[in-house]
Each structure stands twice: as structure tokens, then as C-alpha cells.
Scaffold this motif. Structure first.
Motif, short mmCIF file in Angstrom:
data_model
loop_
_atom_site.label_atom_id
_atom_site.label_comp_id
_atom_site.label_asym_id
_atom_site.label_seq_id
_atom_site.Cartn_x
_atom_site.Cartn_y
_atom_site.Cartn_z
N LEU A 161 0.81 -1.21 0.00
CA LEU A 161 0.00 0.00 0.00
C LEU A 161 0.85 1.27 0.00
N PHE A 162 2.10 1.15 0.47
CA PHE A 162 2.91 2.33 0.71
C PHE A 162 3.56 2.89 -0.54
N THR A 163 3.68 4.19 -0.56
CA THR A 163 4.47 4.84 -1.61
C THR A 163 5.06 6.12 -1.03
N THR A 164 6.20 6.52 -1.57
CA THR A 164 6.75 7.82 -1.17
C THR A 164 6.42 8.89 -2.23
N THR A 165 5.82 8.46 -3.32
CA THR A 165 5.43 9.40 -4.37
C THR A 165 3.98 9.82 -4.16
N LEU A 166 3.79 10.90 -3.42
CA LEU A 166 2.43 11.28 -3.02
C LEU A 166 1.56 11.63 -4.22
N GLU A 167 2.18 12.11 -5.27
CA GLU A 167 1.45 12.43 -6.51
C GLU A 167 0.64 11.25 -7.03
N GLU A 168 1.23 10.07 -6.86
CA GLU A 168 0.55 8.86 -7.35
C GLU A 168 -0.82 8.67 -6.70
N ILE A 169 -0.90 9.08 -5.43
CA ILE A 169 -2.15 8.88 -4.70
C ILE A 169 -3.23 9.83 -5.19
N VAL A 170 -2.87 11.10 -5.35
CA VAL A 170 -3.88 12.09 -5.71
C VAL A 170 -4.35 11.95 -7.16
N THR A 171 -3.61 11.17 -7.95
CA THR A 171 -4.03 10.96 -9.34
C THR A 171 -4.55 9.54 -9.58
N ASP A 172 -4.49 8.69 -8.56
CA ASP A 172 -4.90 7.29 -8.71
C ASP A 172 -6.40 7.19 -9.04
N PRO A 173 -6.74 6.64 -10.22
CA PRO A 173 -8.16 6.62 -10.61
C PRO A 173 -9.03 5.75 -9.71
N ASP A 174 -8.43 4.83 -8.94
CA ASP A 174 -9.23 3.96 -8.06
C ASP A 174 -9.64 4.64 -6.77
N ILE A 175 -8.99 5.73 -6.44
CA ILE A 175 -9.22 6.36 -5.12
C ILE A 175 -10.39 7.35 -5.19
N ASP A 176 -11.32 7.21 -4.20
CA ASP A 176 -12.47 8.11 -4.14
C ASP A 176 -12.21 9.32 -3.26
#
Lengths: 432, 432
Positions: free
Chosen positions: A56-71
């Protein structure tokens, strides 16, 4: 239905949020519909007090805010950047936002809410003020029928702890601060807390919600507690007051003259006032409205558990709306901020309040006459003049005024300061 | 969009609601979208403190609950019937319900919510508990992430006023009650308040929300304040307590043994406890949860303004949902009640609590020995035994126990009662 969240930050509050979500038994059943999809952290190697899959972890925070699966993106980084940019990017990507970051909302709320309203997403922030105390949502919803007259809060636990210790242990500021730092109640750099900046962020947010207008954070008048001395706490006590750092928003919503006072400063609170008995790290927010009268909200204002409770309640709130509202693109109006105008703030000189002032002086009988004359000239009327103690051969005189214009009071003081008989004016405090 | 409400009842609270709706300036903009379509009253000729068009009035309340133009029925009649039938009929006709009627919800909540969930309408009741204090909605929403451990409230203003006056003025129950009736703080028939029935209705509602299960109102253990005497208030004070009528729901949500204590009784509250300083007609509700810790909500628990504020907030809440959710037929889960199971209540004999008991006795040294023996036999351990005063040649002995099983304590008492040296046991109270 399952809803996926991305956590930005896994510090104290983030860990608390994850613990709640991973242990749903006995909580609202909606919690079971929320899954943690990604967790953005600074370091992957840190050992943590929570068991989450390393995937689940990442250090690239950008990936989270652009992840299409995340609501829903849950921002728990704190500070201004990269929080602001990540929140904006998440909004741009159609994510709902939950944050406990008072600083970023107090300063960039306008930009963030404008973007969110355009994108049709929610930005909720119950955790930003008062930890787990429900106050943001009640101000938006349950108290919305009222004309709010005032919001007065003890919204910073660190300073309330320090003032409580100074009062109860008759200790000095520096000693108590050092102790608070040791206990983890104050940070190594205590500026944001002790100088009132954190409280100012919070009252800016509360005022905007309660008075239905935008507020510029830099317009909040702000004094911290560094200048509060054990001597003043003692005098205040004898006069029937407790000294508290209050965050005050006071206005006349709905009135034609519609102005708002917005200020943070140490204040003498009458011992019978509901806020006088809020001690230690506890917070309390007193709201007065018409026709409601007074209501007060009380609890721990910070910490893993309380703040996580507030953050998860916001997530649940969005999940509840999404799971009932279908794909309607109209936002629920009581959960959004759509203020267009700025609140009209009263400058501090125009404030009307009571004052407490302590004078060190050389010649008592002469001074009392001079004080009376100077105050009278500037239309400052005195409620009491007390000569109580001595310090190094100087007499201490304490004055409490009736309600006066701050500007007039300051003019009188600058005249008094130049009097031969006055050695110094070590303290000037406002009285509730 | 405009939303039409039908008011059932135009007494104190109904008038307060109409006043807010007719004077929207400075309140939440949503208020402007609400119009009063019909008002059901008992008498058309009564003069009223509000100017509403006479065309709106009807004495045929049925007309309102079946009126196809009405979106929301606001029930402010109080009492069980015809409130229950009208609410059910309104639901049947697809109306959303807002009510401040704790009695009807505490007794017929199951029937009402079942019907509402089938019909896809909301039943909101913020005004039913704590007047204008937001507590129902926070329990459903903001605190939903928590496992609730306890809800302890001072939820009846009349009894809190009476106990406060008895404490502060050292007055007797009957005198204070008579005065409260003169001031309008107590009704001509004070039964519902002083016997704890109103508080029991309210804690039944709060418990159901906080612990996520149905509660049978008749299962709430209930003692009122008639037996609280000035003598006990005085002894409690000397021992460091204030006597308050508390409504208590205490459980272990999420636990396998999942049981709930539900009780209303006068209670000795330690002076340092947050509820000890809630005086006069004020209410307060203290909620403790995991991971939240304690939060407390405080304000006036009754009256035109506060309760109207709560009722209008509920109307706004429904309007907000309707105006954003389109015609979706799925209810917002955090605003509905869908509990299927009943909470598993602890019988009062199994309760573990501390007790305070006052004995009048003939022979002090002998009695203390006997008390010790009888209590010891039933595993009741004593925290303190104090002999303080005399009444008519009888010595007064006051006992405070450690935590004991109520059943054991009662057995010991019935044994003690039969002792020759014991004249009587005038008071038995629980200690928080």
C-alpha cells in the motif's frame, strides 16, 4: 459498495485513522465499506505501530492524488506545502478531500473551496478544529438556523495546558513550557502554539462557517501567551478571573452594520464563565446564537484518538452521501462552502472591551490621580483601581476598565507611560 | 427550489420555528427555500405571538399529513396520541418527519422507523433531546467512528433547576418545586419531570443511537428526585459530591458480552466531574468513546428558541439532502435508523456501582459493628462510614461503598433494616 481512500501521511493521526478502519467491530457499519487503497509516507523503512500491507505504501504522493481507483484523499501531512498542491491536484482529479490541516484551510481555503465546488467534490475538515469535538459539522448544520452572535473558544491545548499549570502550580511560563515540551504537549519550536498562530488558524475557520463569509487569515488579530506572568495570574485570581487564551469571533450577522471582530489573545475570564473551568489540554468552543442561546462543546482538542475520530467521521459522511445520492453532481449544500463575500472585520482599535493593566510606579498617591485624569481625558472609565503589591521598591497598581474603545485606551496608556511617576506598564490584558 | 412544510402544533416550539422561517436574514440561505404551507392547531380563535395568514390554519390535522403539496411534516404536538397516528399517516403519505417528541419516539420508535424506512422518508428528532444542543446528529454522524462506552446526561432542565436550587439555597424539595412551578420551569403536574420519566425517554433515544440497537423504553430503570432531601445534599457536599439526576447508558459496544446499563436516578457526582458544574435549567451530555475519549455538549435543554433551532436544523437537513440527491430513493445511511436487534440490557440487580446510604440509628457504637458484619457477609466493601449528625435523638450514619453489585447491596440492606439498633434507612443513592 466499497469506497477507497488514499492516506497522505501516516503520523499520529494517520495511524489513528488506519487503526479505526482496520478494526470496525462495534463502530458504525459504514466503516466496513471503507478500504485503505494507498498510503503516502516520507520513508518506507520506518517501523510503524500498525500492520498495513507494504504494497500500500508509496513515497510518491502524486501517485495517490491521481490514482483513478481512489475516491477520497485524506490529507494528514500538516503544513502548507506540499499539502496545498496535493489537495488541489486531488480535487482536479475528482477526489473528495478530508483534512485535519487547519493551516492550509485557513490560508488557502478560498482557492481550495473554489476548485472543489467547480469539480463537484467535498472538502471536509472536522479534525482541523477541536480534535474529536464535533464543532465544524454542527456549525454548518445543526446551528445553521441561528444568527450567530459569537464563537469563543479555547482551541489550543498546549497553551491551555501551560496556563492551567501556571495557575495551579503558581509556576512561570518558561518552566512550564520546558515541562510541556518534555511531556510532548508542546513542540520543540512552540511558536505556532504559544504565539497564538494555531488558534488564529482555527478561529478563522470557525468564523467563516459561523458567520457565512470568507475571512483572510492575516486579518485575525493575534497575541500569544509569552507575556502572561505568574504575577498577573495571581492578581486576576484575586479579582475573580482566570487567564485563558481565547479565540474570539463576535459579530452581528444579519445586521445592516454587519461587522466581525476576530482576535486571539490572553483574556481574563470571570470564574463563573463556562470557559473558566476548561483546564489542561482540553478544548471548548462556546457558540451563542439567536434564538439558540449558548451551547458549548468540550473535549480533548488533539491527539491520535480524538482527531482520528473526527477524520473518520468525515470520511463516513462522504461515503454516506455517495452511497445514497447516486451519481448526482449537485453537492449537499450543508456540507459545502460557497461564501462569495468577505466578512467585514472590525479593526482592533475600534474594538470595545474591558481591559486589565498593571503599572509599576514610584509614587502611589500621585499616580492614582494622574491615572484618573489621563484615562478620563480619553473617555476610559475605570471599574476598579487596586494597589496590591510591591516589586523592588515599586508599587504595583492594577486597573480594570469598563467597556472602552481599544484606540482610546491605547492613547491614554501612551500618555500615562510618559508620566514621571510611572516606571513601566508590564501587562495589558483584555477582559471578557 | 421550494420545500413545503406542514406544522402540527403552534405552541411554544411551533411558534419559535415559524419565527425563524419568517425571518431568514443572517441565517443559512437554505431557510429561504422553506415555506410554511399549513399549520394544524386546536383552536382557530386563539391570539398568537406570530403573524401567519389565517388561510394556513386548520383544526383538521389529518388534512396536513395527507396534503400532497407538503414535503415535510413537523410534529410539535407532544404526547403519544394523536402524535403517533399522525406521524404514521404522514409517513404513509410519503412525508418526511421532523419531531421534538421524545415520548412518542422512545415508545413507538421501532414502529415509526420501520414505516419510514419502507416508505423511504426521513424521521429526524434533534429537538427531542437537549433542546438546541446538537447531540442526536453528532451521535449519528461525528461520533459514529467510535465504540461508545457511555453516554451520561443531565437531560431534564426542571429537575436540574430544582436540585441546583436545593443545593445553593439549602431549600427543601417541595418549596423549590412550588417556586419552579410559579416561574414556569415546572408544570402543574410535574410527574414526567421529577419522577425521571422524561429523562428516561431521552436516554432511551440516545442509547439506541449511541449503541446501535433498539431499546425498549419500559426497560429503562428509573428513579426520580422526590426522595432527595436537603440533608443528603448537605452530606454529599461534605463528602465532595453534588447530587444530580443523571441519565446513564453504559455499555461495551463491540464486546462479545455486549450488554448495556440503562438507568435514570439521582446520583452523587464528584465535584471535579465535568457534569458537577452544570447548574440551573442547563443540560449537558457527556459521551465517552474509543478512540475519542470524552466529549461534552452543553446548553439550554428546553424553551422556544433552543428547541426551535434544533427543529429547523432538521428541516434544513432534509431540504439539503433533497435538493442535492435528486429523486434517489436510497436514504442517506447516517440520517436513518436501521437497527434490527435489541440491546441486551443489564438488570439493575446486576449493576455494579458505588452507593451512598444514610441510616438513622439508636445505638451508634453497636450499629457500626453490625453494619460492617452485614455488609461484609454480602461482599459489600465500604469506602467510608461517617457519623455526622443527630435527628430527634437518633444518630445519623452515612456510608459510601466501593463498587458493589446492586443485588448484594440490597440484600445487605434488608438484613440491616431488621436490626434492632436501626431506626430507618431514609436514603439510598448511587455514586458516579
Amino acid at each position: 459498495m466499497a469506497f477507497k481512500i488514499g492516506l497522505l501521511g501516516l503520523g499520529t493521526v494517520g495511524t489513528g485513522v488506519a487503526k479505526i478502519l482496520l478494526d470496525p467491530v462495534g463502530r458504525n457499519p459504514l466503516i466496513k465499506e471503507i478500504t485503505i487503497e494507498r498510503v503516502g509516507v516520507r520513508s518506507l523503512s520506518k517501523t510503524r505501530d500498525i500492520s498495513l500491507s507494504p504494497d500500500l505504501f508509496t513515497t510518491t504522493l502524486e501517485e495517490i492524488v491521481t490514482d483513478p481507483d481512489i475516491d477520497i484523499v485524506v490529507e494528514l501531512l500538516g503544513g502548507l506545502e506540499p499539502s496545498r498542491s496535493l489537495i488541489l491536484k486531488a480535487i482536479e482529479n475528482g477526489k473528495h478531500i478530508v483534512t485535519a490541516n487547519k493551516a492550509v484551510i485557513a490560508r488557502y481555503g478560498e482557492e481550495i473551496y473554489t476548485a472543489a465546488n467547480e469539480a463537484g467534490v467535498y472538502v471536509l475538515l472536522e479534525g482541523a478544529v477541536g480534535g474529536g469535538i464535533p464543532v465544524i459539522k454542527p456549525l454548518k448544520q445543526s446551528l445553521g438556523a441561528n444568527r450567530i452572535n459569537s464563537i469563543i473558544g479555547i482551541v489550543n491545548g498546549t497553551t491551555n495546558y501551560i496556563l492551567t499549570q501556571m495557575t495551579q502550580e503558581k509556576a512561570d511560563f518558561d518552566d512550564v513550557l520546558a515541562e510541556a515540551q518534555k511531556l510532548g504537549y508542546a513542540e520543540a519550536d512552540p511558536t505556532a502554539d504559544v504565539d497564538g498562530l494555531d488558534a488564529a488558524d482555527k478561529i478563522a475557520i470557525l468564523a467563516s462557517l459561523g458567520f457565512g463569509g470568507r475571512v483572510k487569515r492575516e486579518d485575525v488579530y493575534c497575541e500569544g501567551i509569552r507575556q502572561v506572568s505568574a504575577v498577573d495570574i495571581n492578581y486576576a485570581d484575586r479579582l475573580g478571573f482566570i487567564i485563558k487564551l481565547l479565540a474570539i469571533a463576535k459579530g452581528s450577522k444579519g445586521d445592516a452594520s454587519d461587522t466581525l471582530e476576530l482576535r486571539v489573545h490572553p483574556t481574563l475570564v470571570p470564574k463563573t464563565h463556562p470557559l473558566a473551568s476548561i483546564n489542561g489540554v482540553y478544548n471548548a468552543i462556546l457558540v451563542e446564537g439567536e434564538p439558540l442561546g449558548q451551547v458549548m462543546f468540550f473535549g480533548r482538542g488533539a491527539g491520535e484518538g480524538p482527531t482520528a475520530s473526527a477524520v473518520v467521521s468525515d470520511i463516513m459522511n462522504i461515503v454516506a452521501i455517495l452511497s445514497s445520492g447516486g451519481d448526482s453532481k449537485t453537492l449537499e449544500p450543508l456540507l459545502t462552502c460557497t461564501h462569495q463575500h468577505y466578512c467585514n472585520l472590525t479593526p482592533i482599535e475600534a474594538l470595545e472591551t474591558r481591559f486589565y493593566a498593571r503599572f509599576l510606579c514610584r509614587d502611589v498617591p500621585g499616580v492614582i490621580g494622574h491615572l484618573g485624569t489621563s484615562f478620563g481625558k480619553h473617555r476610559v472609565s475605570l471599574e476598579s483601581v487596586v494597589q496590591i503589591g510591591f516589586q523592588d521598591n515599586l508599587a504595583e497598581i492594577v486597573v480594570v476598565t469598563h467597556n472602552v474603545k481599544e484606540g482610546n485606551f491605547r492613547q491614554a496608556l501612551s500618555e500615562i507611560e510618559s508620566l514621571e511617576a510611572i516606571h513601566s506598564i508590564p501587562s495589558i490584558l483584555r477582559v471578557l
